[in-house]
Design a protein around this motif. Sequence first.
Motif, PDB file in Angstrom:
ATOM      1  N   THR A  43      55.255  50.324 -16.002  1.00  0.00           N
ATOM      2  CA  THR A  43      56.082  51.467 -16.402  1.00  0.00           C
ATOM      3  C   THR A  43      55.494  52.773 -15.859  1.00  0.00           C
ATOM      4  O   THR A  43      56.237  53.655 -15.421  1.00  0.00           O
ATOM      5  N   GLN A  85      62.505  51.084 -20.494  1.00  0.00           N
ATOM      6  CA  GLN A  85      62.121  49.845 -21.186  1.00  0.00           C
ATOM      7  C   GLN A  85      62.853  49.740 -22.530  1.00  0.00           C
ATOM      8  O   GLN A  85      63.371  48.688 -22.878  1.00  0.00           O
ATOM      9  N   ASP A 174      63.599  49.061 -15.705  1.00  0.00           N
ATOM     10  CA  ASP A 174      62.363  48.696 -16.418  1.00  0.00           C
ATOM     11  C   ASP A 174      62.701  47.701 -17.529  1.00  0.00           C
ATOM     12  O   ASP A 174      63.243  48.090 -18.568  1.00  0.00           O
ATOM     13  N   GLU A 175      62.401  46.448 -17.294  1.00  0.00           N
ATOM     14  CA  GLU A 175      62.639  45.358 -18.252  1.00  0.00           C
ATOM     15  C   GLU A 175      64.046  45.385 -18.864  1.00  0.00           C
ATOM     16  O   GLU A 175      64.203  45.497 -20.082  1.00  0.00           O
TER      17      GLU A 175
HETATM   18 MG   LIG Z   1      56.209  48.779 -19.425  1.00  0.00          MG
END
Ligand SMILES: [Mg+2]
Length: 256
Positions: A43, A85, A174-175
Amino acid sequence: MDVLRAEGLSKHFGGLIAVNEVNFHIKQDETAGIIGPNGSGKTTFFNLLSGFFPPTAGRIIFLGNDITLIPPNKRVMQGMVRTFQLVSVFNTMTVWENLVLSTIRFRREQTKPNRFFLSSAKDEGIRKNCLEALKLVGLESRAMTLTSELAYGSKRMLEIGIALSLNPKLLLLDEPLSGLSDSEISEVLNLLHRIKKNLTLVIIEHKLSKIVDLVDRLCVLNEGKFICEGKPDQVLEDSSVRECYWGKEEIDQRAT
Ligand SMILES: [Mg+2]
Ligand SMILES: Nc1ncnc2c1ncn2[C@@H]1O[C@H](COP(=O)(O)OP(=O)(O)OP(=O)(O)O)[C@@H](O)[C@H]1O
């Protein structure tokens, strides 16, 4: 041509080196995956690319220009768009308002300061752009729903829809699958498979089994450094990768 190049990029937080002299590049229409254990700097790497933190060292070249020092909103306007995220949308607004707000916020042309932003939704260009994004992520029937009432997976789809409505030249996710149910994961993956042909995409993900078919290249970050990269299957067989994931189920379940 490389859409993005990071050269010697580092981020220190006091004594902690979160990203350590990283080199990274991605070509047009390529899909790259970034994996790595918790806290390995994934991240933080996105935060550097998107301008949330200044790097301690190194530089970022986007579409041939050095953007290392320009602010996040200017990067978005140049075509670098990211998701977070933890899903980042405005819960107190409707789905449609979320889309219109982002479109107006990042338009290259200045909107008149005295113009209330939602009145701009009458602008045919904006309306069409938002509607297309809404359809792409399958939320057209929820346009007037308050975002707080959406399931987490639908909020994720909205966040991706907002990102796509900005016509990204590079999309950083991000994820995007974290916190989603199996059926929501399938929906997001289905969308990513549909859009990736005409998009340059970098995706951070823990669920390795879900992205091996999606990405052209997999890069493994460990303790702030890329330790391996290549075709997904080769990378997952690499002994250094297996070692840093040792004991973690993600690798062994990749075939499931
Ligand atoms: Mg992360
Ligand atoms: N703003 C910050 N201030 C201080 N330390 C930070 C900050 N952001 C991240 N870190 C530290 O940097 C390291 C890398 O964190 P990062 O969030 O980039 O990891 P990650 O690979 O995304 O992890 P995860 O898989 O859990 O999301 C961690 O040790 C984290 O505690």
